[in-house]
Design an enzyme around this catalytic site. Structure first.
Site: not given
Ligand SMILES: NC(=O)c1ccc[n+]([C@@H]2O[C@H](COP(=O)([O-])OP(=O)(O)OC[C@H]3O[C@@H](n4cnc5c(N)ncnc54)[C@H](OP(=O)(O)O)[C@@H]3O)[C@@H](O)[C@H]2O)c1
Length: 250
Positions: A12, A14, A61, A163, A197-199
């Site tokens: 939804n 990021g 999840v 994390y 860049k995400t939440d």
């Molecule tokens: N951003 C970075 O720099 C970065 C770098 C390396 C890896 N990652 C990985 O990339 C992935 C996506 O992260 P993002 O940066 O896009 O973060 P994000 O914008 O915070 O998005 C996280 C997503 O996960 C969902 N989520 C959280 N808890 C959940 C649950 N219990 N069941 C189902 N969905 C759930 C959130 O839903 P809600 O909106 O309902 O909370 C949101 O849709 C993550 O695995 C993160 O560890 C991110």
């Protein structure tokens, strides 16, 4: 040949939403996983408005019943699954000395147990695909080699525990699923989006979500002779080019 069907968890916003957008742009039917109905509907609308064949799947999840219902629905509606992107993830907690076990459990419940729960629920559907791909969205901060290398730019990042260790666990989980499934057409890999860049990081990342989703999309669409059991994605080095990609050390 019917359309390829992909499930992306946490789609939804990021990186997950952008992964859904990029897979949708390739003509893949995208099942956009979201734990919140309203946020999921908004994402579904936005993806469809851009031309993607997107369908909301309610999926938390951490909730066994929610995951089971999602698998049953995909079975009824599509009969199989070709791509699973375990993208949902959270980041919490501080340095090791200030980490309480509640924060550890909360992070592991989503980033580690959630991936196993969803993968095992979807595996019967993935086994029905001629060439299924599983992508676990991990991180370079889960690479013990990179995180302990003083020459890595990661050495300058704050020292966390919940994390990064959850992503190290996810890396091993990826390697073990790949090993168990090595005699099947299913490929299992871990993606490193790079610092995006995400939440999740209060929008402090230096990469766009368009760039951050590239590793997941690449691994989700690997050809039959592609690798299985690797961590692949953005390579962040002090002097190297900003847009380098490749396999990272575990
Ligand atoms: N951003 C970075 O720099 C970065 C770098 C390396 C890896 N990652 C990985 O990339 C992935 C996506 O992260 P993002 O940066 O896009 O973060 P994000 O914008 O915070 O998005 C996280 C997503 O996960 C969902 N989520 C959280 N808890 C959940 C649950 N219990 N069941 C189902 N969905 C759930 C959130 O839903 P809600 O909106 O309902 O909370 C949101 O849709 C993550 O695995 C993160 O560890 C991110």
């Amino acid at each position: 040949m019917s359309t390829t069907v992909a499930l992306v968890t946490g789609a939804n916003k990021g990186i997950g939403m952008e992964t859904a957008r990029q897979l949708g742009a390739r003509g893949i039917t995208v099942l956009a996983g979201a734990r919140d109905e309203q946020r999921g509907r908004e994402a579904e609308r936005a993806l469809r408005a851009e031309g993607a064949e997107a369908r909301l799947v309610r999926l938390d999840v951490t909730e066994p019943e929610s995951v089971r219902r999602a698998a049953d629905w995909i079975d009824r509606e599509h009969g199989r699954l070709d791509i699973l992107v375990n993208n949902a993830g959270i980041a919490r907690g501080g340095p090791p000395s200030q980490t309480d076990l509640e924060a550890m459990r909360e992070v592991y419940e989503v980033n580690v147990f959630g991936v196993i729960r969803v993968t095992n629920a979807m595996l019967p559907l993935l086994r029905r695909s001629p060439a299924a791909r599983i992508v676990n969205v991990s991180s370079e901060v889960g690479s013990i080699t990179s995180m302990t290398d003083p020459a890595s730019p990661l050495a300058r990042m704050p020292t966390g525990l919940a994390y990064p260790s959850s992503k190290s666990a996810l890396n091993m989980i990826t390697a073990m699923y790949a090993r168990e499934l090595r005699d099947t057409p299913i490929k299992v890999n871990a993606a490193n989006p790079g610092y995006t860049k995400t939440d999740l990081n209060r929008n402090s990342g230096f990469r766009s979500v368009t760039e951050g989703a590239e590793a997941s999309v690449h691994l989700a669409t690997l050809p039959d002779d592609g690798p299985s059991g690797i961590l692949w994605g953005h390579l962040w080095t002090v002097d190297g080019p900003a847009d380098a990609y490749g396999a990272l050390p575990w």
